[in-house]
Design a protein around this motif. Structure first.
Motif, short mmCIF file in Angstrom:
data_model
loop_
_atom_site.label_atom_id
_atom_site.label_comp_id
_atom_site.label_asym_id
_atom_site.label_seq_id
_atom_site.Cartn_x
_atom_site.Cartn_y
_atom_site.Cartn_z
N GLY A 1 1.35 -1.56 -0.32
CA GLY A 1 -0.31 -0.07 0.35
C GLY A 1 0.42 1.46 -0.10
N GLY B 1 -0.28 2.07 -3.57
CA GLY B 1 -1.77 2.31 -3.30
C GLY B 1 -1.59 4.02 -3.37
N SER C 1 -2.69 -4.48 -0.72
CA SER C 1 -2.62 -3.39 -0.24
C SER C 1 -3.05 -2.82 1.21
N LEU D 1 -6.20 0.91 -1.17
CA LEU D 1 -5.64 1.99 -1.60
C LEU D 1 -5.46 2.16 -3.35
N THR E 1 -11.27 -2.15 -6.67
CA THR E 1 -9.73 -2.25 -5.43
C THR E 1 -8.88 -1.76 -6.37
N ARG F 1 -6.20 1.49 9.21
CA ARG F 1 -6.42 2.20 8.27
C ARG F 1 -7.52 3.28 8.30
N ILE G 1 -4.40 5.85 6.85
CA ILE G 1 -4.63 6.57 5.44
C ILE G 1 -5.97 7.86 5.44
N GLU H 1 -10.08 9.67 0.81
CA GLU H 1 -9.73 9.27 -0.01
C GLU H 1 -10.55 7.53 0.50
N LEU I 1 -11.68 3.96 0.67
CA LEU I 1 -11.59 2.67 0.89
C LEU I 1 -12.04 1.49 0.87
#
Ligand code: ZN
Length: 323
Positions: A25, A29, A249, A253, A263, A293, A296, A303, A305
């Protein structure tokens, strides 16, 4: 359950895990997201992933910062990540220049992409596959000139090994010809990547089995994208062909630029859940993994997910493989 778990892998992984989930990721990602996650957040996220039990993380890419500004802080990220205990810190390196930066930062493992599609290779790195193999050879020589104890491992991933969005078909014989050349060039392992999400399980099983028969113990990791929803099915096919290291990832991401709602890589959380449910030990704690998570979103507010486990939680009676 012992699907595809070789004794050799058990030795390499201290014997307490069956499958290595290699988190990509922070590289695959984040490079697909236009915004840049602040360096301090990247480091906190990587630390949280390692604390959840992941033992390999691809933390960045040593490409020219003007091409991928999201990866401009790769040196700082690697320098921080190598201080995390029990973590194999991996960085992607496209050429000799990138390798020099990676070595200076103290990375444990360099991973180099070599495209099995001639057209993808020219479009992406303006090199033929043969020229990319030559880069591998030069990076090997550079690594070998380092003092003992500072020589990183050198892994190669053959991208577009299952098909290419520019060229279409990628001849299987050429994939193996390249794999052999990459081994001759000094790679420690050669993995296969389904860069564009073209693979199907029958193809995956056939190609990974043949990879093992062509290059033996140098056969490396599987890297799947879930572009067409085949990611986990392809992964089980690769397990059955003896693969024991898989890229994934967190939160999928980066998504897929061609398929809104899909994804990018396989979602790490869903993968760990599947493997543990199958009786294969990953060493990863799912609650700690899911909690990571939030970092992120702290670094990249809003963003998207992905992943199923996050939505519904663990099933009643779930047991880890080592329970
Ligand atoms: Zn990828």
């Amino acid at each position: 359950m012992t699907i595809g778990v070789s004794d050799e892998h058990k030795l390499m992984s201290n014997g307490d895990i069956d499958v290595t989930v290699s988190e990509v990721g922070p590289r695959d990602g984040l490079q697909s997201v236009k915004r840049t996650m602040p360096t301090a957040l990247k480091i906190r996220w990587i630390t949280a992933l390692a604390e959840a039990g992941l033992r390999e993380i691809e933390v960045g890419s040593f490409v020219p910062p003007k091409l991928l500004p999201q990866m401009a802080d790769a040196e700082d990220v690697v320098r921080a990540a190598v201080k995390i205990p029990n973590l194999n810190v991996i960085a992607l390196v496209p050429n000799l220049k990138g390798a020099e930066r990676a070595l200076a930062s103290g990375v444990h493992t360099i991973t180099m992409p070599v495209s099995a599609s001639r057209e993808h290779s020219m479009a992406n790195i303006r090199m033929t596959p043969e020229q990319a193999v030559e880069q591998v050879r030069q990076v090997r020589q550079l690594c070998d000139r380092q003092p003992a104890g500072k020589r990183p491992r050198l892994d190669v991933g053959l991208s577009t090994a299952f098909g290419c969005s520019i060229q279409g078909d990628v001849p299987e014989d050429f994939v193996f010809e390249l794999a052999r050349k990459v081994v001759d060039g000094g790679a420690d392992s050669v993995g296969l990547s389904d860069t564009a999400g073209y693979a199907n399980p029958a193809q995956v099983k056939r190609i990974f089995k043949r990879l093992r028969s062509e290059i033996g113990s140098k056969a490396g990791a599987a890297h799947f994208h879930n572009t067409r929803g085949q990611g986990l099915a392809n992964l089980v096919a690769a397990l059955e062909a003896g693969v024991t290291t898989f890229d994934a990832s967190q939160a999928g991401l980066g998504g897929c630029p061609y398929a809104p709602g899909a994804t990018g890589n396989i979602v790490t959380e869903d993968l760990v859940f599947m493997l543990e449910s199958m009786g294969l030990r990953t060493g990863v704690d799912l609650e700690r993994l899911l909690a990571a998570r939030s970092l992120i979103l702290e670094g990249l507010p809003g963003e998207p997910l992905y992943g199923y486990l996050q939505e519904v939680g663990l099933p009643k009676g779930f047991r880890y493989a080592n329970a």
